[in-house]
Design a protein around this motif. Sequence first.
Motif, PDB file in Angstrom:
ATOM      1  N   SER A   1     -13.728  20.580 -50.064  1.00 41.39           N
ATOM      2  CA  SER A   1     -14.392  21.830 -50.437  1.00 41.39           C
ATOM      3  C   SER A   1     -15.865  21.736 -50.087  1.00 41.39           C
ATOM      4  O   SER A   1     -16.402  20.641 -49.863  1.00 41.39           O
ATOM      5  N   LYS A   2     -16.543  22.878 -50.063  1.00 40.04           N
ATOM      6  CA  LYS A   2     -17.991  22.907 -49.867  1.00 40.04           C
ATOM      7  C   LYS A   2     -18.649  23.119 -51.222  1.00 40.04           C
ATOM      8  O   LYS A   2     -18.237  23.983 -51.995  1.00 40.04           O
TER       9      LYS A   2
ATOM     10  N   ALA B   1     -19.784  35.092 -47.384  1.00 40.89           N
ATOM     11  CA  ALA B   1     -20.188  34.491 -48.649  1.00 40.89           C
ATOM     12  C   ALA B   1     -20.876  33.134 -48.413  1.00 40.89           C
ATOM     13  O   ALA B   1     -21.887  32.807 -49.048  1.00 40.89           O
ATOM     14  N   LEU B   2     -20.326  32.360 -47.457  1.00 42.28           N
ATOM     15  CA  LEU B   2     -20.948  31.070 -47.125  1.00 42.28           C
ATOM     16  C   LEU B   2     -22.334  31.256 -46.527  1.00 42.28           C
ATOM     17  O   LEU B   2     -23.251  30.476 -46.804  1.00 42.28           O
TER      18      LEU B   2
ATOM     19  N   THR C   1     -13.559  26.598 -51.907  1.00 46.11           N
ATOM     20  CA  THR C   1     -12.384  25.831 -51.488  1.00 46.11           C
ATOM     21  C   THR C   1     -11.996  26.183 -50.052  1.00 46.11           C
ATOM     22  O   THR C   1     -10.940  26.776 -49.791  1.00 46.11           O
ATOM     23  N   VAL C   2     -12.817  25.796 -49.108  1.00 45.33           N
ATOM     24  CA  VAL C   2     -12.656  26.205 -47.703  1.00 45.33           C
ATOM     25  C   VAL C   2     -11.398  25.631 -47.062  1.00 45.33           C
ATOM     26  O   VAL C   2     -10.938  26.120 -46.017  1.00 45.33           O
ATOM     27  N   ALA C   3     -10.793  24.596 -47.665  1.00 42.61           N
ATOM     28  CA  ALA C   3      -9.581  24.010 -47.086  1.00 42.61           C
ATOM     29  C   ALA C   3      -8.345  24.874 -47.359  1.00 42.61           C
ATOM     30  O   ALA C   3      -7.295  24.687 -46.725  1.00 42.61           O
TER      31      ALA C   3
ATOM     32  N   ASP D   1     -13.125  36.187 -42.822  1.00 43.57           N
ATOM     33  CA  ASP D   1     -14.397  36.766 -42.405  1.00 43.57           C
ATOM     34  C   ASP D   1     -15.282  37.033 -43.625  1.00 43.57           C
ATOM     35  O   ASP D   1     -16.488  36.802 -43.588  1.00 43.57           O
ATOM     36  N   ARG D   2     -14.677  37.512 -44.718  1.00 40.35           N
ATOM     37  CA  ARG D   2     -15.439  37.742 -45.949  1.00 40.35           C
ATOM     38  C   ARG D   2     -15.939  36.423 -46.541  1.00 40.35           C
ATOM     39  O   ARG D   2     -17.038  36.335 -47.076  1.00 40.35           O
ATOM     40  N   VAL D   3     -15.108  35.391 -46.433  1.00 37.01           N
ATOM     41  CA  VAL D   3     -15.522  34.073 -46.924  1.00 37.01           C
ATOM     42  C   VAL D   3     -16.726  33.565 -46.139  1.00 37.01           C
ATOM     43  O   VAL D   3     -17.671  33.010 -46.700  1.00 37.01           O
TER      44      VAL D   3
END
Length: 637
Positions: free
Chosen positions: A130-131, A200-201, A111-113, A195-197
Amino acid sequence: MGAESAFNIEEELKKLPGRPGVYIMHDEKDAIIYVGKAISLKNRVRQYFQSSRNKGPKIEQMVTRIRRFEYIVTDSELEALVLECNLIKEHRPKYNTMLKDDKTYPFIKVTVAEDFPRVLFSRTMKKDKSKYYGPYTSAGAVKDTIDLIRKLYQLRSCNRSLPKEIGNDRPCLNYHIKQCNAPCQGYISKEEYRDRVEQALDFLNGNYGPVLNMLEEKMREASENMEFEEAITYRDLIGSVKQVAQKQKITNGDGEDKDVLALAADGTDAVVQVFFIRGGRLIGRDHFCVKIGLYDKKSTILNSFIKQFYSGTPFIPRELMLEVEVEEHELLEQWLTEKRGQRVYLRVPKKGTKEKLVELARQNAAIVLNQDRERIKREEGRTIGAMKEIAQLLELPGIHRVEAYDISNISGFESVGSMVVFEKGKPKRSDYRKFKIKYVKGPDDYASLEEVLTRRFSHGLEERKNMEENRLEKELGSFSVFPDLIMMDGGRGQVNVAVRVMEKLGLSIPICGMVKDDFHRTRGLYYHNVELPIDERSEGFKLITRIQDEAHRFAIEYHRSLRGKEQVHSVLDDIPGIGPARRKALMRSFQSLEAIRDASEEQLSQAPSMNAASARAVYAFFHGEKSRLSVDKPEKE
């Protein structure tokens, strides 16, 4: 795969690649009746046509209806599986078990938004900013991967609305077992969490190396420390990561409509492959054969193809993904935008799944081009090449047009002749002609052939004379076109009849006979008083057989049509008191019309169904008036 009518299943099976992909079965109306996937197309598709395999009644029935098949190669079994699902949903083939929804194929959703994104398990893909990653074949592997990502990067899984609800409640269990940094408490900044997200991406985008190395190291350490249960946990996690690492390109996360265009070219031939992506899913493809200049660039070919293809197609997608940058890029975008009514983009992907999808389209174009080249080469061998073989056998400079003749009758009743034409090794049915025998009485095939050939070439000479007198350059009809070779259905006798006709008309056309053995199978050619044997495995021999069979078929079909009640009119029908039963009795009792005519009243009365009165009527008819056989011109097919 157009020349669909000439689709040879046995030949096409030999060309199947040993690659993953999807195969599509079509029936005689070209409807899609089955879609399936395969790890090896070569092995899987061939199984359907092996009689020794127990396929079950449903598949057995389906196989009997297959008239052609096509296939799309993919880079992995996963891609084949997802493409199979897309095509089944799009076309709903009769013999497929229909899937009702997408629950078979899970996604990983990020849920990048959101200010503090989450990594979630999802069964559907929506346009919600979202991605999405996937779909994947194993729900268990997806769940394991999500758990792994949460452990590695300590991302939240709760549904709290952050940052609005920060500090409203105590941190959950995940914080206490060190699987979440508790952004709900403000223990991690938005920047650090983001940054952690991103890490993960990066992992989900395919950078699995660092994580796999780390897990393998921990598995080794656990094993060396005799902590086998922990080692098994790490081993299972490695397996899950590798399963998710199977990248696929068949479903796109943005849900947009796109066309993917790529081509393969060789000499003056090219094939443009178009993949149709609708709603983010690859739902079909088509290929187009294009004649090109010897030195045409791909950009030039694609530029021309786009203008021709999209000028006639009813739907234009938002984006065209191209193999190379095309000429007139901006002008084409403007033109397509005006036709669509919304902005259209022409893009050339340079990396990632989009670039891989374009490459997949190019690979499929190359396969089609190679197959077409093989098909054309094989077809030329069957036709033009076969003509050359016959010309070499007969020592002729070349053969373009061949005419073959045959006679059909039933004991002399309703004799007919057929003329079939082959040009460049292919039948030219518009030039076929059929002849009702006018002047020959009884079952005299030689005389009937002489009549047919005389009428045909006399008519041709008359047409040529009219052309010369009227100074016409174009032929008046097919009879004015003479063959390079005449082929008679038979040996010495039939050839001599044709030679006699040619000499009488002052023509010089090579003539050969198609000789059959005692089992009525083609054996060789009779030419210049010599029987020439020919290799039965050669294309020339096969063409001779096709010509002979076609001449025979055409004559038989015409004869059969004349035997219909509306078209058959026997001389015997004109005799008072002779109905169908007595006419048939006379035809069975006497072997020809001449035999009936020459019989006495007593002999006629002895035939079944006949009596003295009917015999007297038949005798009086033949001896008191002339036969009234119809006279007509040659007819077209």
